[in-house]
Design a protein around this motif. Sequence first.
Motif, PDB file in Angstrom:
ATOM      1  N   ALA A  16       0.848  -1.198   0.000  1.00  0.00           N
ATOM      2  CA  ALA A  16       0.000   0.000   0.000  1.00  0.00           C
ATOM      3  C   ALA A  16       0.879   1.242   0.000  1.00  0.00           C
ATOM      4  N   VAL A  17       0.353   2.337  -0.600  1.00  0.00           N
ATOM      5  CA  VAL A  17       1.013   3.647  -0.615  1.00  0.00           C
ATOM      6  C   VAL A  17       0.100   4.613   0.126  1.00  0.00           C
ATOM      7  N   HIS A  18       0.644   5.300   1.117  1.00  0.00           N
ATOM      8  CA  HIS A  18      -0.186   6.128   2.005  1.00  0.00           C
ATOM      9  C   HIS A  18       0.099   7.625   1.847  1.00  0.00           C
ATOM     10  N   PHE A  19       0.480   8.090   0.673  1.00  0.00           N
ATOM     11  CA  PHE A  19       0.681   9.521   0.458  1.00  0.00           C
ATOM     12  C   PHE A  19       0.261   9.879  -0.960  1.00  0.00           C
ATOM     13  N   ASN A  20      -0.011  11.172  -1.169  1.00  0.00           N
ATOM     14  CA  ASN A  20      -0.361  11.697  -2.485  1.00  0.00           C
ATOM     15  C   ASN A  20       0.708  12.678  -2.958  1.00  0.00           C
ATOM     16  N   ASP A  21       0.638  13.057  -4.206  1.00  0.00           N
ATOM     17  CA  ASP A  21       1.635  13.972  -4.774  1.00  0.00           C
ATOM     18  C   ASP A  21       1.686  15.288  -3.999  1.00  0.00           C
ATOM     19  N   GLY A  22       2.908  15.668  -3.580  1.00  0.00           N
ATOM     20  CA  GLY A  22       3.101  16.960  -2.942  1.00  0.00           C
ATOM     21  C   GLY A  22       2.417  17.126  -1.609  1.00  0.00           C
ATOM     22  N   GLU A  23       2.086  16.045  -0.951  1.00  0.00           N
ATOM     23  CA  GLU A  23       1.356  16.130   0.318  1.00  0.00           C
ATOM     24  C   GLU A  23       2.309  16.456   1.469  1.00  0.00           C
ATOM     25  N   ARG A  24       1.801  17.232   2.417  1.00  0.00           N
ATOM     26  CA  ARG A  24       2.563  17.521   3.632  1.00  0.00           C
ATOM     27  C   ARG A  24       2.327  16.409   4.653  1.00  0.00           C
ATOM     28  N   VAL A  25       3.398  15.864   5.198  1.00  0.00           N
ATOM     29  CA  VAL A  25       3.302  14.759   6.148  1.00  0.00           C
ATOM     30  C   VAL A  25       4.030  15.136   7.420  1.00  0.00           C
ATOM     31  N   GLU A  26       3.738  14.392   8.481  1.00  0.00           N
ATOM     32  CA  GLU A  26       4.366  14.628   9.770  1.00  0.00           C
ATOM     33  C   GLU A  26       5.309  13.478  10.111  1.00  0.00           C
ATOM     34  N   GLN A  27       6.234  13.768  11.007  1.00  0.00           N
ATOM     35  CA  GLN A  27       7.191  12.754  11.429  1.00  0.00           C
ATOM     36  C   GLN A  27       6.459  11.534  11.989  1.00  0.00           C
ATOM     37  N   GLY A  28       6.862  10.341  11.515  1.00  0.00           N
ATOM     38  CA  GLY A  28       6.251   9.099  11.972  1.00  0.00           C
ATOM     39  C   GLY A  28       5.116   8.598  11.112  1.00  0.00           C
ATOM     40  N   ASP A  29       4.606   9.404  10.180  1.00  0.00           N
ATOM     41  CA  ASP A  29       3.520   8.948   9.311  1.00  0.00           C
ATOM     42  C   ASP A  29       3.994   7.790   8.425  1.00  0.00           C
ATOM     43  N   LEU A  30       3.123   6.784   8.254  1.00  0.00           N
ATOM     44  CA  LEU A  30       3.420   5.652   7.386  1.00  0.00           C
ATOM     45  C   LEU A  30       3.238   6.087   5.938  1.00  0.00           C
TER      46      LEU A  30
END
Length: 381
Positions: A85-99
């Motif tokens: 599985a992929v849990h992000f989208n193009d150019g998305e802002r993520v936080e430390q520890g996010d899968l």
Amino acid sequence: MSLFRPIGWLAPTASPTRPLLPLFSMLLVALAPPLVHAQTDRPATAVIASDAERQTWSDPLEALGTVRADESVTLSATVTEIIRAVHFNDGERVEQGDLLVHLEDLEEQAELAAAQARLVEQRNVLARARDLAERNLGARAELEDARARVQQSQAEIEAAQARLADHRIHAPFDGVVGLREISPGMLVSPGTALVRLDKLDMVDVDFTVPSRYLGAISRGQTITASTDAYPDRRFSGRVTGIDNRIDPATRSIALRARIDNDDGALRPGQLMQTTLERDRREVVAVPESVLLPQGEQQYLFVIDRDAMNVERREVEIGERREGWVEVTGGLEPGERLVRHGIQKVRDGDAVRVLAVADEDNPIREILRRHRDTLDSPRDAP
């Protein structure tokens, strides 16, 4: 004869005892008041004003720079496996520890479950061995062997958990991911790039300057930077690093400056025009358009705010900066000056200030609002 004497007395003669000059002087005096009255009755001239400002200037050192992310990493696989599985989208802002990416890990989960079951079994064996040893019914060597097998089972669990963690890619810090180039079902191997992550709330700008300026640069100096992507915006920062070596090919030295980027406007790899500010000082500055050069002298018209008339004053100027001129003598900060309409006024003329141009009230807008008034040679009194 008596009839002509009065007439002769009134008529001017060329006699040396009665010259014509006193009569002409009397005529000039008689005509003088209307001339003065005509000059003072001149209508006030409509002008646009600007104030002399106190500004902080410096000697600029310009260079081209490249934007770098404060933190940047390309996360890659460490095992050969299929993406689950992929849990992000193009150019998305993520936080430390996010899968971010989950690889298939059924085998690793099974190994972990088996290791946990063995630990439970070895703990039971250890408990029985301890009970027998306390009643002096078992050998102490068997107790020590049971303890060792428990420790071994715990180590197997930790190893299984580490292998399982290799199948789950987490964000190491807060940031923005790049374009997604992977999909579920894709087979990856060690070294395969999965996602690029950049920390962009702060960015670094790397640039080089000639080594001859080495003695004039230091950490903490202010820089301003601009880019063609935002032509009307200026970014400011401070020098945070100076390289410890000079490039022998170009005789230049690399510098790094840090710039706030809370809105994410700047991106890594972006070209920046940087200006390093040296020799910061306070100056009195005026717009270039208020100056009236005559030969080697520079003049401007100062507005008396009480009498609302102008004084033509000679000033001394210094350096120039993007439409501004440094005034080194003859002017105080805060004095009001004629900026538009300078060709219409003369020393002592009365003026009417339509507006004061500044950053919040640009002269272009003022000219648009008062076009009809400024097109006329004189404003109504």
